[in-house]
Design a protein around this motif. Structure first.
Motif, PDB file in Angstrom:
ATOM      1  N   GLY A 139      32.556  42.884  31.877  1.00  0.00           N
ATOM      2  CA  GLY A 139      32.398  43.989  32.813  1.00  0.00           C
ATOM      3  C   GLY A 139      33.572  44.248  33.729  1.00  0.00           C
ATOM      4  O   GLY A 139      33.531  45.177  34.541  1.00  0.00           O
ATOM      5  N   ASP A 140      34.648  43.465  33.617  1.00  0.00           N
ATOM      6  CA  ASP A 140      35.806  43.678  34.486  1.00  0.00           C
ATOM      7  C   ASP A 140      36.464  45.025  34.210  1.00  0.00           C
ATOM      8  O   ASP A 140      36.692  45.402  33.048  1.00  0.00           O
ATOM      9  CB  ASP A 140      36.844  42.579  34.270  1.00  0.00           C
ATOM     10  CG  ASP A 140      36.540  41.308  35.048  1.00  0.00           C
ATOM     11  OD1 ASP A 140      35.531  41.295  35.775  1.00  0.00           O
ATOM     12  OD2 ASP A 140      37.312  40.332  34.924  1.00  0.00           O
ATOM     13  N   THR A 141      36.768  45.754  35.273  1.00  0.00           N
ATOM     14  CA  THR A 141      37.598  46.961  35.194  1.00  0.00           C
ATOM     15  C   THR A 141      38.654  46.849  36.294  1.00  0.00           C
ATOM     16  O   THR A 141      38.758  47.699  37.178  1.00  0.00           O
ATOM     17  CB  THR A 141      36.752  48.237  35.378  1.00  0.00           C
ATOM     18  OG1 THR A 141      36.048  48.160  36.639  1.00  0.00           O
ATOM     19  CG2 THR A 141      35.753  48.406  34.248  1.00  0.00           C
ATOM     20  N   ASP A 189      41.842  46.613  38.698  1.00  0.00           N
ATOM     21  CA  ASP A 189      43.069  47.328  39.018  1.00  0.00           C
ATOM     22  C   ASP A 189      44.112  46.284  39.419  1.00  0.00           C
ATOM     23  O   ASP A 189      43.927  45.576  40.409  1.00  0.00           O
ATOM     24  CB  ASP A 189      42.810  48.292  40.179  1.00  0.00           C
ATOM     25  CG  ASP A 189      44.055  49.055  40.599  1.00  0.00           C
ATOM     26  OD1 ASP A 189      45.149  48.769  40.091  1.00  0.00           O
ATOM     27  OD2 ASP A 189      43.925  49.945  41.472  1.00  0.00           O
ATOM     28  N   ARG A 229      30.895  47.974  39.580  1.00  0.00           N
ATOM     29  CA  ARG A 229      32.114  47.783  38.807  1.00  0.00           C
ATOM     30  C   ARG A 229      33.022  46.822  39.569  1.00  0.00           C
ATOM     31  O   ARG A 229      33.275  47.034  40.759  1.00  0.00           O
ATOM     32  CB  ARG A 229      32.851  49.110  38.592  1.00  0.00           C
ATOM     33  CG  ARG A 229      32.048  50.168  37.831  1.00  0.00           C
ATOM     34  CD  ARG A 229      31.868  49.821  36.366  1.00  0.00           C
ATOM     35  NE  ARG A 229      31.167  50.887  35.651  1.00  0.00           N
ATOM     36  CZ  ARG A 229      29.836  50.947  35.510  1.00  0.00           C
ATOM     37  NH1 ARG A 229      29.062  50.009  36.052  1.00  0.00           N
ATOM     38  NH2 ARG A 229      29.281  51.936  34.848  1.00  0.00           N
ATOM     39  N   HIS A 230      33.526  45.805  38.898  1.00  0.00           N
ATOM     40  CA  HIS A 230      34.482  44.886  39.519  1.00  0.00           C
ATOM     41  C   HIS A 230      35.877  45.487  39.376  1.00  0.00           C
ATOM     42  O   HIS A 230      36.396  45.623  38.266  1.00  0.00           O
ATOM     43  CB  HIS A 230      34.423  43.518  38.839  1.00  0.00           C
ATOM     44  CG  HIS A 230      33.179  42.756  39.140  1.00  0.00           C
ATOM     45  ND1 HIS A 230      33.180  41.564  39.848  1.00  0.00           N
ATOM     46  CD2 HIS A 230      31.876  43.005  38.854  1.00  0.00           C
ATOM     47  CE1 HIS A 230      31.937  41.126  39.971  1.00  0.00           C
ATOM     48  NE2 HIS A 230      31.131  41.989  39.375  1.00  0.00           N
ATOM     49  N   THR A 231      36.488  45.855  40.509  1.00  0.00           N
ATOM     50  CA  THR A 231      37.755  46.584  40.471  1.00  0.00           C
ATOM     51  C   THR A 231      38.944  45.796  41.012  1.00  0.00           C
ATOM     52  O   THR A 231      40.086  46.250  40.891  1.00  0.00           O
ATOM     53  CB  THR A 231      37.640  47.894  41.264  1.00  0.00           C
ATOM     54  OG1 THR A 231      37.318  47.597  42.631  1.00  0.00           O
ATOM     55  CG2 THR A 231      36.553  48.790  40.670  1.00  0.00           C
TER      56      THR A 231
END
Length: 428
Positions: free
Chosen positions: A172-174, A176, A402-404
């Motif tokens: 689920g990592d997105t 930056d 979301r993990h950003t």
């Protein structure tokens, strides 16, 4: 701003290298060394007028101690967090900066400035001035070292703890990259947002020429209680968060799950801890359209009372085996179940997260808000990483988050006295 930004204060005309040798050699205490080194008595001690106006010893957390403050300290209301990258090529410059930061922190946590504001009309003030007249507001300043600090630049590779491994890719990592990582992290927590911001701002000024800020995050509304004297707060989804968190009073659990002990492969980390920070964006608008029953199913708790779905009161035991009509009362993928110590080999984390809001996402027109998750632990490889793998794989909450951003840092033991600084034995 030219390099004179480092040389604010009395004694700044002294020769650079001899003063640095005195600092590193420990021949002088922090005040004398920093003054001789060009940062000035203003960083290491207050002016006479500032001392006379110093706030009373209330709303103050001691800076010196075996462990860094800001870990097991009762969580304050506000956060200013920043990650820094080292730009210097000389390891001695890094040590001087850390010593300067420590001397400044000892002032700031007393409610004093890092130096005089009224210096000369022809020179910048030593302190930025926005916290003048404010109380210490229970300010704590916590510093950590990232895995990247232990590359081949400063000869520290052999001293990198095995537990300080980069966080692997997780479900689920997105992430930056502009909001992740960093050679150093600084966490400033206080009950006044201006006091916390003031600490980070002045650390950034004192770092000029040695380090630059990589990214930062402001937080409000603590999302965990770290003392039995505190009520459990609510996150931006409206649920109580961190009900079963480790508390400052739980000394046995702190020793077992938070403080680094004799098990470490690097003695310089004994008495320290490891921090993982994650910027977790909440899809607020989507969440706000969900039925109450589904929201409670996602968390496994009642929204109003905070009680588990198997109980009536917030602190009732979570009965994961409870069933109704042949189905578990708490869903197999409810957040409370997947995060429970019983589901993770008994492992726990000390959480110190904060809510955040960064306005509107210009690409979507939706709120950019959520949780800035902070957790301290003895070893992220066996605590945070496996717990997050479980959560990231099947947590019902994943539909709405979301993990950003992400980072991990080794927080060394506390600063013992004037003249000491974070990780001094690491560089010895």
């Amino acid at each position: 701003m030219n390099d004179d930004a480092h040389d604010a204060g009395p004694g700044r005309d002294g020769p650079r290298n001899p003063s640095r040798r005195r600092f590193l050699g420990g021949a002088a205490g922090a005040a004398g060394a920093l003054a001789a080194g060009g940062v000035g008595f203003g960083v290491a001690r207050a002016t006479e007028s500032e001392a006379a106006a110093a706030p009373a010893a209330t709303h103050r957390v001691p800076f010196y101690g075996r462990h860094q403050a800001g870990i097991a300290t009762p969580a304050q209301d506000r956060l200013a967090f920043a990650a820094f990258d080292i730009t210097a090529v000389d390891v001695q410059d890094v040590q001087v900066m850390l010593g300067t930061w420590a001397a400044a922190a000892s002032q700031l946590t007393k409610g004093l400035q890092v130096g005089a504001v009224e210096v000369s009309p022809d020179r910048p003030p030593i302190d930025t001035g926005e916290a003048l007249g404010l109380s210490p507001a229970n300010l704590t300043i916590t510093v950590g070292f990232g895995p990247s600090l232990f590359d081949d630049r400063f000869g520290l590779a052999a001293k990198r703890p095995a537990a300080l491994a980069p966080i692997p890719a997780l479900p689920g990592d997105t992430l930056d990259p502009q909001r992740s990582g960093g050679d150093l992290c600084v966490q400033a927590c206080a009950d006044d947002p201006q006091v916390a911001f003031h600490a980070i701002r002045n650390f950034a000024r004192l770092a000029r020429g040695t380090a630059v800020m990589r990214w930062s995050q402001l937080g409000f509304g603590r999302t965990s209680s770290t003392s039995r004297s505190q009520d459990t707060p609510r996150n931006l989804m409206g649920f109580k968060d961190g009900t079963n968190n480790i508390k400052d009073e739980d000394t046995d659990e702190l020793d077992r799950f938070v403080w680094v002990g004799r098990e470490t492969d690097q003695p310089w980390m004994r008495g320290g801890s490891y921090v993982v920070a994650r910027r977790i964006r909440m899809l607020i608008e989507s969440w706000d359209t969900d039925f109450l029953s589904d929201q409670e199913k996602v968390f496994g708790r009642y929204k109003d009372s905070g009680a588990p779905l198997t109980g009536k009161h917030e602190f009732d035991t979570v009965r994961l085996a409870a069933a109704r009509a042949g189905k578990p009362v708490i869903d197999a993928n409810a957040h409370i179940r997947l995060a429970a110590p019983e589901s993770n080999g008994g492992k726990k984390l000390l959480r110190r997260g904060y809510s955040y809001t960064d306005g509107i996402d210009p690409d979507t027109g939706l709120l950019d808000a959520g949780l800035f998750f902070i957790a301290f632990q003895q070893d992220p490889r066996t605590q945070f990483v496996p717990i997050q793998r479980r959560l990231g794989g099947s947590d019902l909450l994943n539909e709405y988050i979301r993990h950003t951003g992400s980072g991990v840092w080794a927080c060394p033991p506390g600063v013992s006295a004037a003249g000491d600084w974070w990780g001094k034995s690491l560089f010895g």
